[in-house]
Scaffold this active site. Structure first.
Site, short mmCIF file in Angstrom:
data_model
loop_
_atom_site.label_atom_id
_atom_site.label_comp_id
_atom_site.label_asym_id
_atom_site.label_seq_id
_atom_site.Cartn_x
_atom_site.Cartn_y
_atom_site.Cartn_z
N ARG A 15 -34.96 153.65 15.77
CA ARG A 15 -35.93 154.19 14.81
C ARG A 15 -35.35 154.33 13.40
O ARG A 15 -36.07 154.55 12.44
CB ARG A 15 -36.46 155.55 15.32
CG ARG A 15 -37.34 155.41 16.55
CD ARG A 15 -37.52 156.74 17.29
NE ARG A 15 -36.37 157.07 18.13
CZ ARG A 15 -36.29 158.18 18.87
NH1 ARG A 15 -37.28 159.06 18.87
NH2 ARG A 15 -35.21 158.42 19.61
N GLY A 102 -24.95 162.81 19.72
CA GLY A 102 -24.20 162.51 18.49
C GLY A 102 -25.07 162.62 17.25
O GLY A 102 -24.59 162.44 16.13
N GLY A 140 -38.11 166.66 23.36
CA GLY A 140 -38.52 167.04 24.71
C GLY A 140 -38.99 168.49 24.68
O GLY A 140 -38.34 169.34 24.09
N GLU A 154 -40.64 164.73 27.98
CA GLU A 154 -40.39 163.98 26.75
C GLU A 154 -41.71 163.72 26.03
O GLU A 154 -42.78 163.64 26.65
CB GLU A 154 -39.72 162.64 27.08
CG GLU A 154 -38.30 162.79 27.60
CD GLU A 154 -37.39 163.55 26.64
OE1 GLU A 154 -37.28 163.14 25.47
OE2 GLU A 154 -36.81 164.56 27.06
N ARG A 331 -10.37 156.59 -13.70
CA ARG A 331 -10.34 155.87 -12.43
C ARG A 331 -9.11 156.18 -11.61
O ARG A 331 -8.22 156.92 -12.03
CB ARG A 331 -10.46 154.36 -12.71
CG ARG A 331 -11.82 153.98 -13.30
CD ARG A 331 -11.77 152.61 -13.90
NE ARG A 331 -11.24 151.62 -12.98
CZ ARG A 331 -10.70 150.47 -13.36
NH1 ARG A 331 -10.62 150.15 -14.66
NH2 ARG A 331 -10.23 149.63 -12.47
N TYR A 364 -8.94 152.22 -23.81
CA TYR A 364 -8.63 151.91 -22.41
C TYR A 364 -7.14 152.11 -22.18
O TYR A 364 -6.31 151.49 -22.86
CB TYR A 364 -9.01 150.46 -22.06
CG TYR A 364 -8.54 150.08 -20.67
CD1 TYR A 364 -9.01 150.78 -19.56
CD2 TYR A 364 -7.60 149.07 -20.47
CE1 TYR A 364 -8.56 150.47 -18.28
CE2 TYR A 364 -7.15 148.75 -19.19
CZ TYR A 364 -7.64 149.46 -18.10
OH TYR A 364 -7.18 149.15 -16.84
N ASN A 384 -3.15 145.30 -20.16
CA ASN A 384 -2.31 145.42 -18.96
C ASN A 384 -2.34 144.19 -18.08
O ASN A 384 -1.51 144.04 -17.20
CB ASN A 384 -2.74 146.65 -18.15
CG ASN A 384 -4.19 146.56 -17.70
OD1 ASN A 384 -5.02 146.00 -18.40
ND2 ASN A 384 -4.48 147.10 -16.55
N TYR A 385 -3.28 143.29 -18.32
CA TYR A 385 -3.51 142.19 -17.38
C TYR A 385 -3.39 140.86 -18.09
O TYR A 385 -4.06 140.63 -19.11
CB TYR A 385 -4.92 142.37 -16.80
CG TYR A 385 -5.28 141.42 -15.68
CD1 TYR A 385 -4.42 141.19 -14.62
CD2 TYR A 385 -6.52 140.76 -15.69
CE1 TYR A 385 -4.77 140.32 -13.61
CE2 TYR A 385 -6.87 139.90 -14.67
CZ TYR A 385 -5.98 139.67 -13.62
OH TYR A 385 -6.34 138.83 -12.61
#
Ligand code: UD1
Ligand code: CA
Length: 457
Positions: A15, A102, A140, A154, A331, A364, A384-385
């Site tokens: 469901r 559960g 139930g 039920e 981040r 940045y 940085n990259y």
């Protein structure tokens, strides 16, 4: 007497109309099954009946919980037969077995404990938790005779009269193991759903005049999740409860209707959570912080006296008295010592930022180490990259990075050094030096007068 705990979690959750097994849907940041585990984790032995996408469910099991596979899901009674007949269960030496579904994340450990205590004390064949519920549809229904529980019907099998009954089955039971073993094999599938219903054991106990215990609890704690709207309902209920708890602990929450705080988040007294704020994951907020409005904080630690406005923080440590935002994005791996400021449209990632340092706007800072009292001005970034690898930028104490500076990593800016605005810095800058990289400015005299009138417009 020994008590073993069991969670039934093999069902697909048809469901829900979702690929994810039902018990893995998140309720305030935790999979539903975590709540069940929490309620019975103090018991000696614990089993979880898994089936649909069992490998995913098993991943969420805490240590001490043993899984048993129910290959085909033929009903709650069948789930328990499968458990009792499993190799894993051979070693079980309990006298009573607590069974919970559960999909009831609001359950309360104390209710389970009192179900156990009362069942054991009276040596009952079974104990059951019930509740009067405003809208009983789908549950139930408890059919009583002379006050005691005679059977459970039920929804699918119920008559219109029975549907008027508000007392429902929570799906949480404490069975005498011998009673369970002796009778579970007598259950049939003569019902609308052609399933083996665990609930049919109640009628067997009644017909044999065996003692049963009924523990009646409040409506909110037994709500089951069978659909997305029930998931939302349960989550709202828990959200309200947790927000109230935070307020009782001395946390001010400005607008509970737009505040989302995950289960397990810690907020110390004196902090103020303003409207439209989400605080999720393993987050801890210390004393006297102002968080929000319009802020998202995930898996972070926020030191006392910090102020965070309209910002997003994920995987961040603020040691204290930080001023963040508006519109900052901090981040993963950003670690800010005390009294750091990160202002509007600034982003940090995987960086250590020293005491008193400032990144006030439009910047940045990634893979960088800023020592104390560094000023990192507007428009400047750590480059940085290089397209393949990430490199670090090291900025020593009291350095001043002017506006619109590119610091091409790997690079070190020495203590007390200054970088001129607009520079692309590719070589280390020694302490106290001025690093500058810029073309000479040209001024062209009379230029505007020489322009034609048409150009002037
Ligand atoms: C069940 C009860 C109902 C009760 C309600 C409370 C039965 C027959 N009905 O109905 O009386 O009011 O819970 O929430 O027990 N499961 C398995 N294997 C199976 C079938 C189910 O492990 O073969 C698990 C499911 O994963 C779920 C739990 O058992 O966690 C309950 O199953 P579900 O289908 O949700 O039962 P309900 O229809 O809600
Ligand atoms: Ca259910």
């Amino acid at each position: 007497m020994k008590v073993t705990g069991v969670i039934l979690a093999a069902g697909k959750g048809t469901r829900m109309k979702s690929d994810l097994p039902k018990v893995l849907h998140s309720v305030l940041g935790k999979p539903m099954i975590a709540y069940g585990q929490n309620a019975i984790k103090h018991l000696n032995r614990k089993y979880v009946v898994v089936g649909h996408k069992s490998e995913l469910v098993i991943e969420e099991l805490e240590s001490g919980f043993q899984s048993v596979l129910q290959k085909e899901q033929l009903g709650t009674g069948h789930a328990v037969v499968t458990l009792l007949n499993s190799d894993e269960f051979n070693h079980d030496d309990s006298d009573y077995i607590v069974i919970i579904p559960g999909d009831v994340p609001l359950l309360i450990k104390e209710d389970i404990d009192s179900l156990i205590t009362q069942s054991l004390e009276t040596k009952a064949a079974l104990g059951i938790i019930t509740a009067e519920i405003f809208n009983p549809e789908g549950y139930g229904r408890i059919i009583r005779k002379d006050g005691t529980i005679a059977r459970i019907v039920e929804q699918a099998d119920s008559t219109e009269d029975e549907q008027q009954i508000n007392e429902v089955n929570s799906g949480m039971y404490c069975f005498n193991k011998k009673f369970l073993r002796d009778n579970i094999t007598n259950l049939d599938t003569n019902n609308e759903q052609n399933e083996i219903y665990l609930t049919d054991l109640i009628e067997i106990a009644f017909q044999n005049n065996l003692d049963t215990v009924i523990v009646k609890v409040s409506e909110d704690t037994i709500k089951g999740v069978n659909s997305m709207s029930q998931l939302n309902d349960v989550e709202q209920t828990l959200r309200d409860k947790l927000i109230n708890l935070h307020m009782e602990n001395g946390v001010y929450i400005q607008d509970s209707s737009t505040t989302y705080i995950d289960e397990g988040v810690v907020i110390k007294p004196g902090s103020r959570i303003m409207a439209n704020t989400h605080i999720t994951g393993a987050t801890e907020i210390h004393e006297n912080c102002i968080v929000g409005p319009n802020t998202m904080i995930n898996n972070s630690s926020i030191g006392s006296d910090s102020t965070i406005i309209s910002s997003v923080l994920d995987g961040v440590t603020l040691k204290g008295a930080a001023t963040i935002g508006p519109y900052a994005h901090l981040r993963k791996g950003s670690v800010l010592e005390s009294n750091v400021k990160v202002g509007a449209f600034a982003e940090t990632k995987n960086s250590n930022i020293g005491k008193g340092s400032k990144i006030p706007h439009l910047a940045y800072v990634g893979d960088a180490d800023l020592d104390e009292n560094v000023n990192f001005s507007a428009g400047s970034i750590t480059v940085n990259y290089d397209g393949k690898n990430k490199h670090r930028t090291d900025i020593k104490k009291d350095a001043f990075i002017g506006s619109d500076v590119m610091l091409v990593a790997p690079i070190t800016v020495g203590e007390g050094a200054m970088i001129g605005a607009g520079s692309v810095i590719t070589k280390d800058v020694p302490p106290k030096a001025l690093g500058i990289e810029r073309n000479q400015q040209k001024n062209i005299d009379g230029y505007m007068d020489r322009k034609t009138p048409k150009d002037k417009n």
